[in-house]
Design a protein around this motif. Structure first.
Motif, PDB file in Angstrom:
ATOM      1  N   GLY A 242       0.797  -1.216   0.000  1.00 20.30           N
ATOM      2  CA  GLY A 242       0.000   0.000   0.000  1.00 20.30           C
ATOM      3  C   GLY A 242       0.829   1.265   0.000  1.00 20.30           C
ATOM      4  N   HIS A 243       2.089   1.146   0.401  1.00 19.66           N
ATOM      5  CA  HIS A 243       2.988   2.301   0.409  1.00 19.66           C
ATOM      6  C   HIS A 243       4.059   2.187  -0.677  1.00 19.66           C
ATOM      7  CE1 HIS A 243       1.535   4.240   4.168  1.00 19.66           C
ATOM      8  NE2 HIS A 243       1.084   3.027   4.388  1.00 19.66           N
ATOM      9  N   GLY A 244       3.771   1.382  -1.683  1.00 19.29           N
ATOM     10  CA  GLY A 244       4.645   1.320  -2.848  1.00 19.29           C
ATOM     11  C   GLY A 244       5.975   0.659  -2.602  1.00 19.29           C
ATOM     12  N   ILE A 245       6.015  -0.310  -1.687  1.00 24.66           N
ATOM     13  CA  ILE A 245       7.255  -1.030  -1.395  1.00 24.66           C
ATOM     14  C   ILE A 245       7.124  -2.468  -1.896  1.00 24.66           C
ATOM     15  CG2 ILE A 245       8.844  -1.827   0.405  1.00 24.66           C
ATOM     16  CD1 ILE A 245       7.754   0.450   2.177  1.00 24.66           C
ATOM     17  N   ARG A 246       8.010  -2.853  -2.792  1.00 25.35           N
ATOM     18  CA  ARG A 246       8.019  -4.226  -3.280  1.00 25.35           C
ATOM     19  C   ARG A 246       8.896  -5.083  -2.380  1.00 25.35           C
ATOM     20  NH1 ARG A 246       9.576  -5.115  -8.927  1.00 25.35           N
ATOM     21  NH2 ARG A 246       7.954  -6.713  -8.970  1.00 25.35           N
ATOM     22  N   VAL A 247       8.658  -6.394  -2.418  1.00 27.29           N
ATOM     23  CA  VAL A 247       9.298  -7.310  -1.473  1.00 27.29           C
ATOM     24  C   VAL A 247      10.198  -8.292  -2.213  1.00 27.29           C
ATOM     25  CG1 VAL A 247       8.937  -9.018   0.337  1.00 27.29           C
ATOM     26  CG2 VAL A 247       7.310  -7.120   0.071  1.00 27.29           C
ATOM     27  N   GLY A 248      11.487  -8.275  -1.888  1.00 25.34           N
ATOM     28  CA  GLY A 248      12.428  -9.257  -2.391  1.00 25.34           C
ATOM     29  C   GLY A 248      12.778 -10.239  -1.287  1.00 25.34           C
TER      30      GLY A 248
END
Length: 374
Positions: A110-116
């Motif tokens: 929701g805050h524009g953070i992608r997860v690696g």
């Protein structure tokens, strides 16, 4: 940005906590609000000074999710609020996946953070060295987190980072990772060097021609499985970058090519450092003496260690400058060139492995284009 400087796992091969560098012991576990605030301000200052169209913000650790998704979201928001209009902030968090929850991923997305995700493979047998501090396996929790990300939040899924282990079956390893449906894979060589050779590598001081290349062989086997796959099952950045460089296109990577690296690390105490991989060389190797309270990122870029990484071919060993693979290999990863006697002015400890991979990909590319227009 090191939002948290500790980890909930105790991976036995970790170059950061098990390696020669001990600077993390004297820093706060979590970055306090003042460090986060000054870091956001320095990023915005740098973006405005250089009229940047985008910046990459990697939320790192340790295990960054120990800081909580809310704090990560607040930092990403603070950076976006402060950078000039038109400057995109590409935010990613790199996690071991054990602390991922549905609510947490939703907050990050929701805050524009992608997860690696960082894993040693897609099976329990691949991840036996990834244990918690009590020696318990991390794989069940990591698998739950990876599946949750792939099944419920695919739009926030950045990919999987895996360190190459030549003791594993390369195709089985690759296919096990495919089962976790990553949009991209980063296949990284372990952080070894001439003074501390990586596991399984023959004596790097031994004969050159005909020397075994276990890491190159492993990567070639994965490339041959990936290359003909219909619709490219996933991106493999190392392979894509090698193909691009062979075709004369630019490619941004620490592992290949001559493009300068524009990256610094902010530690939990606000120190500005060079990239973490240098900590595999010796204690304090990444230090600059700078911090976000008193110094700009331009000052960090002028630091001799950072400048050396931006000097292209001029900073490489004579053997590298004379090599026909120079523009593709680029001397390999900077940290892998270290030797205690003379620093980083050497070819990569993986020189033979990189040559094996690059020539193999070049041959496959030539086969694919044979018969086409000149």
């Amino acid at each position: 940005m090191k939002v948290h400087g500790r980890c909930n796992l105790a991976c036995r091969y970790c170059y950061l906590y098990e390696g020669p560098d001990r600077t993390w012991r004297d820093r706060p576990a979590a970055a306090p609000p003042a460090v986060l605030d000054h870091t956001a301000a320095r990023i915005a200052e740098h973006a405005a000074t250089h009229r940047l169209g985008s910046v990459a913000l990697v939320l790192h650790g340790g295990e960054p999710l120990l800081a909580g998704p809310g704090r990560l979201a607040a930092l990403a928001d603070a950076v976006r609020d402060r950078v000039p209009a038109g400057c995109a902030v590409h935010a990613t968090v790199q996690t071991n996946a054990t602390l991922l929850t549905d609510t947490g991923i939703a907050t990050l997305a929701g805050h524009g953070i992608r997860v690696g995700i960082s894993l040693d493979g897609g099976l329990a047998a691949h991840n036996t060295l990834r244990t918690d501090h009590a020696g318990r396996p991390s794989w069940p929790a990591a698998l739950r987190g990876a599946r949750l990300l792939a099944d419920r939040h695919p739009g926030a899924y950045a990919g999987i980072l895996t360190v190459v282990d030549p003791r594993t079956d390369p195709v089985d390893m690759y296919e096990s990772l495919l089962a976790l449906r990553p949009p991209a894979l980063d296949l990284l060589l372990p952080h070894g060097n001439w003074s501390s050779p990586p596991p399984g590598l023959p004596d790097p001081t031994g004969p050159g021609p005909g020397r075994p290349t276990p890491y190159g062989d492993w990567l070639c086997a994965v490339f041959d499985r990936w290359w003909p796959a219909p619709r490219r099952e996933t991106r493999v950045r190392l392979f894509e970058e090698c193909v691009a460089l062979l075709l004369g296109l630019p490619a941004a990577t620490e592992s290949l090519g001559l493009d300068p690296l524009n990256a610094v690390v902010v530690e939990t105490d606000g120190s500005i450092e060079q990239v973490d991989s240098l900590k595999s060389a010796y204690d304090g190797a990444a230090a600059t003496g700078l911090d976000v309270f008193h110094h700009t990122f331009d000052e960090a870029l002028r630091h001799p260690g950072v400048a050396a990484r931006q000097a292209g071919a001029a900073a490489l060993a004579a053997d590298c400058r004379a090599c026909p693979l120079l523009t593709v290999c680029g001397g390999g990863h900077y940290a892998h060139r270290y030797r205690a006697e003379n620093g980083f002015g050497n070819p990569s400890v993986y020189c033979a492995d990189l040559e094996r991979l690059i020539r193999h990909i070049a041959a496959r590319l030539a086969e694919a284009t044979a018969g086409g227009p000149p």
